[in-house]
Design a protein around this motif. Structure first.
Motif, PDB file in Angstrom:
ATOM      1  N   TYR A 177       6.885 -14.198   2.860  1.00  0.00           N
ATOM      2  CA  TYR A 177       6.591 -13.692   1.523  1.00  0.00           C
ATOM      3  C   TYR A 177       5.823 -14.708   0.705  1.00  0.00           C
ATOM      4  N   HIS A 178       6.255 -15.975   0.815  1.00  0.00           N
ATOM      5  CA  HIS A 178       5.700 -17.009  -0.051  1.00  0.00           C
ATOM      6  C   HIS A 178       5.072 -18.108   0.783  1.00  0.00           C
ATOM      7  N   GLY A 179       4.233 -18.898   0.164  1.00  0.00           N
ATOM      8  CA  GLY A 179       3.655 -20.055   0.842  1.00  0.00           C
ATOM      9  C   GLY A 179       2.168 -19.883   1.053  1.00  0.00           C
ATOM     10  N   GLU A 180       1.617 -20.807   1.819  1.00  0.00           N
ATOM     11  CA  GLU A 180       0.158 -20.877   1.954  1.00  0.00           C
ATOM     12  C   GLU A 180      -0.416 -19.619   2.610  1.00  0.00           C
ATOM     13  N   LEU A 181       0.168 -19.217   3.739  1.00  0.00           N
ATOM     14  CA  LEU A 181      -0.237 -17.974   4.390  1.00  0.00           C
ATOM     15  C   LEU A 181       0.903 -16.989   4.218  1.00  0.00           C
ATOM     16  N   ASP A 195      -3.402 -10.705  -1.928  1.00  0.00           N
ATOM     17  CA  ASP A 195      -3.288  -9.776  -3.043  1.00  0.00           C
ATOM     18  C   ASP A 195      -4.632  -9.174  -3.453  1.00  0.00           C
ATOM     19  N   THR A 196      -5.674  -9.521  -2.704  1.00  0.00           N
ATOM     20  CA  THR A 196      -6.976  -8.893  -2.958  1.00  0.00           C
ATOM     21  C   THR A 196      -7.552  -8.445  -1.618  1.00  0.00           C
ATOM     22  N   LYS A 197      -8.477  -7.475  -1.680  1.00  0.00           N
ATOM     23  CA  LYS A 197      -9.120  -7.018  -0.441  1.00  0.00           C
ATOM     24  C   LYS A 197      -9.823  -8.184   0.243  1.00  0.00           C
ATOM     25  N   LYS A 198     -10.424  -9.037  -0.571  1.00  0.00           N
ATOM     26  CA  LYS A 198     -11.143 -10.182  -0.019  1.00  0.00           C
ATOM     27  C   LYS A 198     -10.191 -11.121   0.746  1.00  0.00           C
ATOM     28  N   SER A 199      -9.065 -11.408   0.140  1.00  0.00           N
ATOM     29  CA  SER A 199      -8.144 -12.341   0.800  1.00  0.00           C
ATOM     30  C   SER A 199      -7.594 -11.748   2.095  1.00  0.00           C
ATOM     31  N   ILE A 200      -7.372 -10.440   2.095  1.00  0.00           N
ATOM     32  CA  ILE A 200      -6.873  -9.789   3.313  1.00  0.00           C
ATOM     33  C   ILE A 200      -7.913  -9.884   4.425  1.00  0.00           C
ATOM     34  N   MET A 201      -9.174  -9.555   4.084  1.00  0.00           N
ATOM     35  CA  MET A 201     -10.214  -9.569   5.109  1.00  0.00           C
ATOM     36  C   MET A 201     -10.441 -10.980   5.636  1.00  0.00           C
ATOM     37  N   PRO A 251     -12.361  -5.236  14.042  1.00  0.00           N
ATOM     38  CA  PRO A 251     -13.195  -4.050  14.306  1.00  0.00           C
ATOM     39  C   PRO A 251     -12.361  -2.818  14.700  1.00  0.00           C
ATOM     40  N   LEU A 252     -11.128  -3.056  15.112  1.00  0.00           N
ATOM     41  CA  LEU A 252     -10.271  -1.938  15.549  1.00  0.00           C
ATOM     42  C   LEU A 252      -9.502  -1.312  14.392  1.00  0.00           C
ATOM     43  N   MET A 253      -9.584  -1.931  13.222  1.00  0.00           N
ATOM     44  CA  MET A 253      -8.745  -1.488  12.099  1.00  0.00           C
ATOM     45  C   MET A 253      -9.612  -1.149  10.888  1.00  0.00           C
ATOM     46  N   PRO A 254     -10.312  -0.012  10.934  1.00  0.00           N
ATOM     47  CA  PRO A 254     -11.234   0.343   9.855  1.00  0.00           C
ATOM     48  C   PRO A 254     -10.529   0.573   8.517  1.00  0.00           C
ATOM     49  N   ASP A 255      -9.238   0.921   8.565  1.00  0.00           N
ATOM     50  CA  ASP A 255      -8.533   1.231   7.313  1.00  0.00           C
ATOM     51  C   ASP A 255      -7.670   0.076   6.828  1.00  0.00           C
ATOM     52  N   LEU A 256      -7.903  -1.087   7.411  1.00  0.00           N
ATOM     53  CA  LEU A 256      -7.060  -2.245   7.122  1.00  0.00           C
ATOM     54  C   LEU A 256      -6.850  -2.472   5.620  1.00  0.00           C
ATOM     55  N   GLU A 257      -7.967  -2.590   4.889  1.00  0.00           N
ATOM     56  CA  GLU A 257      -7.864  -2.927   3.462  1.00  0.00           C
ATOM     57  C   GLU A 257      -7.028  -1.910   2.685  1.00  0.00           C
ATOM     58  N   SER A 258      -7.339  -0.629   2.903  1.00  0.00           N
ATOM     59  CA  SER A 258      -6.628   0.378   2.110  1.00  0.00           C
ATOM     60  C   SER A 258      -5.160   0.490   2.550  1.00  0.00           C
ATOM     61  N   GLU A 259      -4.936   0.484   3.858  1.00  0.00           N
ATOM     62  CA  GLU A 259      -3.554   0.595   4.325  1.00  0.00           C
ATOM     63  C   GLU A 259      -2.697  -0.581   3.825  1.00  0.00           C
ATOM     64  N   PHE A 260      -3.314  -1.758   3.802  1.00  0.00           N
ATOM     65  CA  PHE A 260      -2.553  -2.941   3.406  1.00  0.00           C
ATOM     66  C   PHE A 260      -1.949  -2.771   2.011  1.00  0.00           C
ATOM     67  N   PHE A 261      -2.717  -2.139   1.123  1.00  0.00           N
ATOM     68  CA  PHE A 261      -2.185  -1.928  -0.227  1.00  0.00           C
ATOM     69  C   PHE A 261      -1.297  -0.699  -0.326  1.00  0.00           C
ATOM     70  N   GLU A 262      -1.615   0.323   0.467  1.00  0.00           N
ATOM     71  CA  GLU A 262      -0.864   1.576   0.342  1.00  0.00           C
ATOM     72  C   GLU A 262       0.508   1.495   1.016  1.00  0.00           C
TER      73      GLU A 262
END
Lengths: 450, 450
Positions: A242-246, A252-258, A270-281
């Motif tokens: 939950y906490h720490g460097e990684l 908490d942003t699309k950029k940081s996730i990518m 390349p196998l996870m086209p919905d990564l950004e949206s799923e991560f938040f949803e």
């Protein structure tokens, strides 16, 4: 066995449904109360995780109820772990060299539906959805249920079996008998959460990575896994602090996730086209262990499955352990004892095994996170694989737990740990190499000592 | 420090009252809510145990609030343990050879009343009796209290400090924030219960056994203790398993009680004329340990005392540890941080120490029950007493815990256990004897190693 009492099962999840099915097959008067809607009619989540690894202990219990074949026909064999290294290399580590020793990816939803359908073939109105136990009264001789229509219904001359999961209401009733019952209880959270994500099918509904494997991206302090589904998707699960460097905090942003995914799971991006949206949803799930005792109150209430012993998922044994509860309970039913004695015997038999698999699962999480990079540990894994290849009668700790339902979790833990210690000691000298003859010696010395 | 927030203290038992007093002295806006009646007006039990052993950690905290002298003037010095053997022999084991190192038997009731009186001298309406926290609302920003008149009162812009004991309602509110808060919790019951009994005064209100001692009748698997009261009575407490051959289960008739007492505590029988009737009239108490974390939720709720860390009584430190909580909290108040940071720092400082004293208390129970008859252990106690006599700077584990508030419970545990191990190893050879010179060597080698 006294069949005059009604059996109330709180929760028609996996363990409750298998238990209900088996008890109906044996002629008991069974009613199940499930707080959720019927997943066959409404599109609801089936619960904590989308798919699960079904192995020998679980299969043995399903066989008892005659549903193993139908369920396995809906599962996907996973013959080993497919390790994805940081630089995108793949390495398959087979689970076993013996035939039939693989694990099975199965959808929680499919499995639950097969079990509920089987129940309703015997007793069409057995399962009451959107209905739940709300309290117990009169020293647990009266169970109060709220129905879908918000009616309050009391049931007497009944026993309650709580299979209502890690957040069990049935367990809460035992907790509230404290201090009279002297209910020992612990809940212990990991500092890690998990997030479920999807790898969709490729062109023409094909599997985009190896179908018959459990995929792992081990990264020391965190990891991702993926299990195949019959529709050629994979359910990927990221385990991260939950906490720490990684950590989830930092993603908490699309950029940081990518950026995180590009750095640590580049072959998966390349196998996870919905990564950004799923991560938040998708919600971040919690990982925790629940232990308690006693599991029963007189001849009135008994806990089974996650309600009695919720564990973290790193041995793939949560569901298998719950199904094994049903197997053991069924065996005890053959012994014609009173309900009180049965509940006591069940707890006595199962509690040490539930504690053992809980501890093994915690050990394995540490192993996967922290030991994977240790050269002595790696050398030991290699030696162990050589032993397993050469001696089919040798079972590693993992194989004992996963493929040997004839050996209890507790015995598997004790034996497995001794074997591990023995082999780790041998591997302390990193320069040592073992030929065929030395492998014979190691094996013989190990079986004579353990 | 921000004084704009009201401070709600749930529970005006020992820790809540000392905390309330100290915070009022520092100028905070404090209200205490106590579910019981005012013990000064109604004749109610003051809680779990009738008298307690007050020692240096507790006294240091009382001194801070300026109530130590009044309280100690109501206490009885206990300079050592008076061991009553099976055949009625007496042996006094002094707690220390250093001046001032004794413990103090104090009535829970007297202590609580002195603290509450001191509170009301500053703020006459600070304590609300028969009033209790019933729930928290709005993400813990509103605290709902039920008053004596059954009125429901809400308080906002407040912080809640839960000092409401082992069965804390404040803790329950944190528990119910699971899984959002990821509240780790355990409650662990001993298979032993306890029963409080009375040794009345002799002729002309005299003490019938040694006044200035804590009396112990150690019997291996069970024991009785007795602490003196100022009215020349003693409160005796029997610790006994619930089940088994010698157990509360078996003591279910007057005859069985008398036979048990005649066999195991024959010298006490003539001193306890009301034994039979009290045994049935007085409840059997439970012994359990509660551990949890976190102890706080943001800047809204904090647990202290037994609510955060209930322990079993075998080190005589439950109250002392709770009072030390107040001492540490007060020190942190000097550092002018935000409430959130203060709560966090408090938990970080205190949690390892609360865990340590909980573990020490469990160790000591095992020690008192099972090790007392072990010849190596007895030899070690003898050696340790010789060392303590010869070297005033040597502190045994017991003395570190009891008489050295400058050393944390955690450090006392670590150091004390190392010393114990060192001495136990020396005593493994039962035939060894140590003269003056060898004692010097042992002591020097121990301080150089630990």
């Amino acid at each position: 066995m006294d069949k005059s009492k009604k059996i109330i099962i709180a929760g028609s999840g996996l363990v409750g449904s298998l238990l209900g099915l088996r008890l109906l097959q044996r002629g008991f008067d069974v009613s199940l109360f499930e707080s959720r809607a019927d997943m066959r009619k409404e599109n609801i989540s089936a619960g904590r995780s989308i798919n699960l690894a079904l192995s020998h202990r679980g299969i043995r219990a399903l066989k008892l109820a005659g549903v193993d074949e139908e369920i396995l026909s809906n599962a996907i064999q996973m013959s080993g772990r497919m390790i994805h290294t940081l630089d995108g290399q793949l390495a398959l580590q087979p689970y076993s060299t013996r035939p039939g020793e693989f694990i099975n990816s199965i959808s929680r939803r499919t499995l639950n539906i097969i079990l509920m359908d089987a129940i309703e073939k015997i007793k069409p109105d057995a399962i009451h959805f959107k209905s739940k136990l709300i309290r117990v009264e009169n020293d647990c001789q009266r169970f109060v249920i709220e129905t879908e229509q918000k009616e309050i219904k009391s049931m007497e001359n009944a026993i309650l079996i709580g299979t209502d999961g890690a957040a069990s209401v049935a367990r809460k009733t035992l907790f509230e008998l404290t201090p009279h019952l002297r209910f020992n209880y612990s809940q212990t959270f990991q500092n890690y959460g998990y997030k479920e994500l999807t790898i969709p099918p490729g062109k023409d509904n094909t599997f985009v990575i190896e179908k018959n494997a459990l995929h792992i991206w081990p990264r020391g302090n965190f990891m991702m896994i993926a299990l195949p589904n019959p529709d050629a998707t994979y359910t990927a699960t990221l385990f991260l602090p939950y906490h720490g460097e990684l950590s989830f905090d930092r993603l908490d942003t699309k950029k940081s996730i990518m950026e995180f995914y590009q750095t640590y799971f580049s072959d998966a991006v390349p196998l996870m086209p919905d990564l950004e949206s799923e991560f938040f949803e998708h919600p971040t799930g919690h990982l925790y262990t629940v232990k308690c005792s006693p599991w029963h109150y007189e001849d009135k209430i008994l806990l089974m499955g996650d309600a009695a012993h919720a564990i973290i998922p790193f041995y793939g044994q949560g569901m298998n352990c719950g199904f094994e509860d049903v197997f053991v309970f069924d065996e005890l039913l053959n012994q014609h004892m009173s309900w009180n004695n049965l509940f006591e015997s069940f707890s006595k038999l199962r509690k040490p095994n539930a504690d053992a698999i809980a501890d093994l699962a915690e050990d394995n999480f540490i192993e996967m996170r922290d030991k994977v990079a240790d050269p002595v540990f790696q050398k030991k894994r290699q030696l162990e694989m050589n032993l397993e290849k050469k001696f089919p009668e040798y079972y590693s700790k993992y194989a004992l737990v996963t493929f040997r339902p004839d050996i209890s979790y507790y015995d598997a833990m004790v034996k497995g740990r001794k074997q591990d210690e023995f082999l780790m000691n041998l591997c302390a000298d990193l320069n040592k190499e073992w030929g065929e003859k030395e492998l014979d010696e190691i094996f013989n010395s190990m079986i004579s000592q353990i």
